[in-house]
Enzyme design. Sequence first.
Site, PDB file in Angstrom:
ATOM      1  N   LEU A  48       0.809  -1.223   0.000  1.00 59.36           N
ATOM      2  CA  LEU A  48       0.000   0.000   0.000  1.00 59.36           C
ATOM      3  C   LEU A  48       0.845   1.277   0.000  1.00 59.36           C
ATOM      4  O   LEU A  48       1.898   1.339   0.623  1.00 59.36           O
ATOM      5  CB  LEU A  48      -0.919   0.002   1.230  1.00 59.36           C
TER       6      LEU A  48
ATOM      7  N   HIS B 154      -3.419   4.296  -2.635  1.00 58.47           N
ATOM      8  CA  HIS B 154      -4.424   3.344  -2.153  1.00 58.47           C
ATOM      9  C   HIS B 154      -5.185   3.929  -0.960  1.00 58.47           C
ATOM     10  O   HIS B 154      -6.394   3.773  -0.840  1.00 58.47           O
ATOM     11  CB  HIS B 154      -3.757   2.045  -1.683  1.00 58.47           C
TER      12      HIS B 154
ATOM     13  N   LEU C  69       2.097   7.987  -7.918  1.00 55.11           N
ATOM     14  CA  LEU C  69       2.460   6.900  -7.012  1.00 55.11           C
ATOM     15  C   LEU C  69       2.096   5.561  -7.632  1.00 55.11           C
ATOM     16  O   LEU C  69       1.054   5.434  -8.272  1.00 55.11           O
ATOM     17  CB  LEU C  69       1.701   7.050  -5.683  1.00 55.11           C
TER      18      LEU C  69
HETATM   19  P1  AMP Z   1      -2.947  -1.682  -7.542  1.00 50.50           P
HETATM   20  O1  AMP Z   1      -2.621  -2.139  -6.158  1.00 50.50           O
HETATM   21  O2  AMP Z   1      -1.804  -1.061  -8.259  1.00 50.50           O
HETATM   22  O3  AMP Z   1      -3.663  -2.736  -8.344  1.00 50.50           O
HETATM   23  O4  AMP Z   1      -3.995  -0.496  -7.385  1.00 50.50           O
HETATM   24  C1  AMP Z   1      -5.166  -0.654  -6.631  1.00 50.50           C
HETATM   25  C2  AMP Z   1      -6.063   0.551  -6.831  1.00 50.50           C
HETATM   26  O5  AMP Z   1      -5.358   1.725  -6.439  1.00 50.50           O
HETATM   27  C3  AMP Z   1      -6.478   0.765  -8.285  1.00 50.50           C
HETATM   28  O6  AMP Z   1      -7.821   1.200  -8.326  1.00 50.50           O
HETATM   29  C4  AMP Z   1      -5.530   1.830  -8.743  1.00 50.50           C
HETATM   30  O7  AMP Z   1      -6.040   2.616  -9.797  1.00 50.50           O
HETATM   31  C5  AMP Z   1      -5.397   2.656  -7.483  1.00 50.50           C
HETATM   32  N1  AMP Z   1      -4.158   3.441  -7.523  1.00 50.50           N
HETATM   33  C6  AMP Z   1      -2.905   2.989  -7.723  1.00 50.50           C
HETATM   34  N2  AMP Z   1      -2.028   4.024  -7.748  1.00 50.50           N
HETATM   35  C7  AMP Z   1      -2.758   5.152  -7.580  1.00 50.50           C
HETATM   36  C8  AMP Z   1      -2.445   6.533  -7.533  1.00 50.50           C
HETATM   37  N3  AMP Z   1      -1.202   6.992  -7.665  1.00 50.50           N
HETATM   38  N4  AMP Z   1      -3.463   7.408  -7.363  1.00 50.50           N
HETATM   39  C9  AMP Z   1      -4.752   6.972  -7.237  1.00 50.50           C
HETATM   40  N5  AMP Z   1      -5.091   5.682  -7.269  1.00 50.50           N
HETATM   41  C10 AMP Z   1      -4.128   4.783  -7.444  1.00 50.50           C
END
Ligand code: AMP
Length: 290
Positions: free
Chosen positions: A33, A37, A184
């Site tokens: 995280l 997240h 991020l």
């Molecule tokens: P992940 O763990 O990379 O699969 O991401 C999980 C959720 O967090 C997804 O909905 C991503 O779009 C969101 N997410 C990842 N990085 C960011 C970020 N920098 N800003 C906003 N949401 C994010």
Amino acid sequence: MLEITAPEEMRNWSRAERQRGRRIALVPTMGFLHEGHLRLVDRARERADRVVLSSFVNPLQFGPREDFDRYPRDPARDRRLATERGVDCLFAPATEAIYPGEPVVRIAPGPMADVLEGAARPGHFQGVLTVVVKLLHVVAPDVAVFGRKDFQQVTLVRRMVEDLSFGIDIDIAPTVRELDGLALSSRNGYLSTDERRAALALARALRAVEQGWRGGEADARALERRGMEVLRAPGVVPEYLVLVGEDLSPVARADAHTVVVVAATVGKTRLIDNVVLGEGLANDIAVRAS
Ligand code: AMP
């Protein structure tokens, strides 16, 4: 914070909460995280009485030559961050709990999954949508919160939920960036100091397109050329920079709803980013690196 690993237990917990009249929000993640997240968690809290954060590195969405095995994992840290942020329930199932065997039936995402990320990562969105369906079925939330950072992903999730009548709200949260503009990502940890500096070219390219558009240029191809010039920086291998509409197809003229999507490889790390022209990078959330 409650921690659940068994899907059946998750299902029962959700059912009991719903029977008590509580609205449930789900924030699906692959763990490791970061503040991006955690902002989704904040948003989920505003929209529901109970927040479930799932942490599951989904093998189905990784290609054979991708980073499934070395994808960063730190369950103890995730547990601490989720607790501090007020997550009610952390759902962290084992791979075998979600996939007791190879799933034979999978979601076919259609043509919107064949472009951009889907073109570079065949089968990726089939894997994403299949696991999202499973998580939605197990948790049965009223609302699920996704980040705009993965624009094509959230577009496809929304479309699936609509086309297949899930009756679940899909909420989209703005991208969280470091102060210098880098979005991020759990994968940023792969970058060396030099690569991290080079990676700023993505946000810089988006900003160049946004400035061009604000300056009066509306021709999408001209704006793409302008962005590409900035993206072609030392250490950066550009993959695409395209102006698309809400359905992910390229537009001829840019307007406030147009999304600039970009992908590039820095070192061995593939990075993506995007901006909605009418909102601009300045409206994304900027946070100090932790
Ligand atoms: P992940 O763990 O990379 O699969 O991401 C999980 C959720 O967090 C997804 O909905 C991503 O779009 C969101 N997410 C990842 N990085 C960011 C970020 N920098 N800003 C906003 N949401 C994010």
